[in-house]
Design a protein around this motif. Sequence first.
Motif, PDB file in Angstrom:
ATOM      1  N   GLY A 137     -38.354   1.972 -13.952  1.00 44.82           N
ATOM      2  CA  GLY A 137     -37.138   1.279 -14.280  1.00 44.82           C
ATOM      3  C   GLY A 137     -37.005  -0.166 -14.048  1.00 44.82           C
ATOM      4  O   GLY A 137     -36.719  -0.875 -14.758  1.00 44.82           O
ATOM      5  N   THR A 138     -37.683  -0.584 -12.791  1.00 50.27           N
ATOM      6  CA  THR A 138     -37.767  -2.010 -12.675  1.00 50.27           C
ATOM      7  C   THR A 138     -38.767  -2.744 -13.419  1.00 50.27           C
ATOM      8  O   THR A 138     -38.573  -3.678 -14.276  1.00 50.27           O
ATOM      9  CB  THR A 138     -38.189  -2.345 -11.211  1.00 50.27           C
ATOM     10  N   SER A 140     -37.613  -2.616 -17.252  1.00 46.28           N
ATOM     11  CA  SER A 140     -36.347  -3.656 -17.683  1.00 46.28           C
ATOM     12  C   SER A 140     -36.914  -4.927 -17.435  1.00 46.28           C
ATOM     13  O   SER A 140     -36.352  -5.869 -18.482  1.00 46.28           O
ATOM     14  CB  SER A 140     -35.346  -3.236 -16.823  1.00 46.28           C
ATOM     15  N   PHE A 162     -36.788  -7.403 -20.569  1.00 46.14           N
ATOM     16  CA  PHE A 162     -35.871  -8.906 -20.640  1.00 46.14           C
ATOM     17  C   PHE A 162     -36.739  -9.964 -20.827  1.00 46.14           C
ATOM     18  O   PHE A 162     -36.129 -10.824 -21.563  1.00 46.14           O
ATOM     19  CB  PHE A 162     -35.273  -8.747 -19.130  1.00 46.14           C
ATOM     20  N   ASN A 194     -34.465  -9.646 -12.208  1.00 45.17           N
ATOM     21  CA  ASN A 194     -34.960  -8.587 -11.236  1.00 45.17           C
ATOM     22  C   ASN A 194     -34.312  -8.862  -9.959  1.00 45.17           C
ATOM     23  O   ASN A 194     -34.156  -7.741  -9.365  1.00 45.17           O
ATOM     24  CB  ASN A 194     -36.498  -8.736 -11.135  1.00 45.17           C
ATOM     25  N   ARG A 246     -28.311  -5.891  -9.118  1.00 42.21           N
ATOM     26  CA  ARG A 246     -29.640  -4.746  -9.221  1.00 42.21           C
ATOM     27  C   ARG A 246     -29.898  -4.521  -7.770  1.00 42.21           C
ATOM     28  O   ARG A 246     -30.517  -3.180  -7.512  1.00 42.21           O
ATOM     29  CB  ARG A 246     -30.659  -5.355 -10.129  1.00 42.21           C
ATOM     30  N   TYR A 262     -28.979   1.856 -12.353  1.00 40.30           N
ATOM     31  CA  TYR A 262     -30.247   0.989 -12.171  1.00 40.30           C
ATOM     32  C   TYR A 262     -31.086   0.847 -13.617  1.00 40.30           C
ATOM     33  O   TYR A 262     -31.441   0.215 -14.309  1.00 40.30           O
ATOM     34  CB  TYR A 262     -31.117   1.181 -11.089  1.00 40.30           C
ATOM     35  N   SER A 291     -30.248  -0.309 -17.461  1.00 38.46           N
ATOM     36  CA  SER A 291     -30.686  -1.586 -17.732  1.00 38.46           C
ATOM     37  C   SER A 291     -31.749  -1.690 -18.932  1.00 38.46           C
ATOM     38  O   SER A 291     -31.867  -2.463 -19.617  1.00 38.46           O
ATOM     39  CB  SER A 291     -30.916  -2.515 -16.857  1.00 38.46           C
ATOM     40  N   VAL A 292     -32.753  -0.696 -18.685  1.00 37.85           N
ATOM     41  CA  VAL A 292     -33.730  -0.434 -19.651  1.00 37.85           C
ATOM     42  C   VAL A 292     -33.252  -0.464 -20.893  1.00 37.85           C
ATOM     43  O   VAL A 292     -33.744  -1.102 -21.979  1.00 37.85           O
ATOM     44  CB  VAL A 292     -34.663   0.709 -19.269  1.00 37.85           C
ATOM     45  N   VAL A 329     -31.178  -3.687 -22.245  1.00 32.62           N
ATOM     46  CA  VAL A 329     -32.086  -4.730 -22.931  1.00 32.62           C
ATOM     47  C   VAL A 329     -32.735  -4.413 -24.235  1.00 32.62           C
ATOM     48  O   VAL A 329     -32.974  -5.136 -24.912  1.00 32.62           O
ATOM     49  CB  VAL A 329     -32.934  -5.358 -21.649  1.00 32.62           C
ATOM     50  N   SER A 330     -33.156  -2.958 -24.197  1.00 33.29           N
ATOM     51  CA  SER A 330     -33.641  -2.733 -25.519  1.00 33.29           C
ATOM     52  C   SER A 330     -32.637  -2.647 -26.631  1.00 33.29           C
ATOM     53  O   SER A 330     -32.982  -3.065 -28.017  1.00 33.29           O
ATOM     54  CB  SER A 330     -34.391  -1.265 -25.297  1.00 33.29           C
ATOM     55  N   SER A 353     -32.356   3.763 -28.666  1.00 27.97           N
ATOM     56  CA  SER A 353     -31.814   3.019 -27.364  1.00 27.97           C
ATOM     57  C   SER A 353     -30.450   3.395 -27.094  1.00 27.97           C
ATOM     58  O   SER A 353     -30.164   3.647 -25.837  1.00 27.97           O
ATOM     59  CB  SER A 353     -31.922   1.347 -27.510  1.00 27.97           C
TER      60      SER A 353
END
Length: 191
Positions: free
Chosen positions: A39-40, A43, A47, A68, A73, A86, A89-90, A93-94, A117
Amino acid sequence: NYGLPIGSFAQQTTSYLGAFLTFITHDVVTSFNLVYVIGTLASVLLFYVFLRFYFKTWPSFIGAFLFNFAPYRLINLYIRGTIPEYFASVFLVSILIFLYLLFKKKSKGAFIGLALSVFGMILTHPMNALTGSVLIGPYFLFLLVQEKNKVKMLLLTIGAGLLGVLLSSYYLLLLLRDIKYFYYAIQEYPI
């Protein structure tokens, strides 16, 4: 959770991704951490891609770095431990990326990407689909104001959003079908 006064919402994306990773690693803690890592990375990279539409390399890199380490977050990661919130957020942003590609580049694949998305956002964290609209809505209006063919783009965007909701309805329909168990529990066992 039958018999509780409210329905239990399972966040599909992170649950199934975590189950798949647990199947591979045979360790729940490792799969939990891997879902956070995925996920980190996803995303932050997305971004960065989104910022590159408007800025040069270094400002985009700094923006992605700051994204980040945003307090929201960090709280979700270290204090609350909310993987779905959390991970959402992927998809947030998509959605922004595919809106840009749909409006500015007139990409045919952006319609499907936008629908997927929205689908991913709903299955990951339905409430973030609502709270994310605070960012998505103004950005959509910003793109729509600049567009010459406003009606066509408005219909395409609404169509992609509805397709995403329709794709995720397999989960929503089953939940609505089973809601009778929750409703009866409220009548028989009032709080």
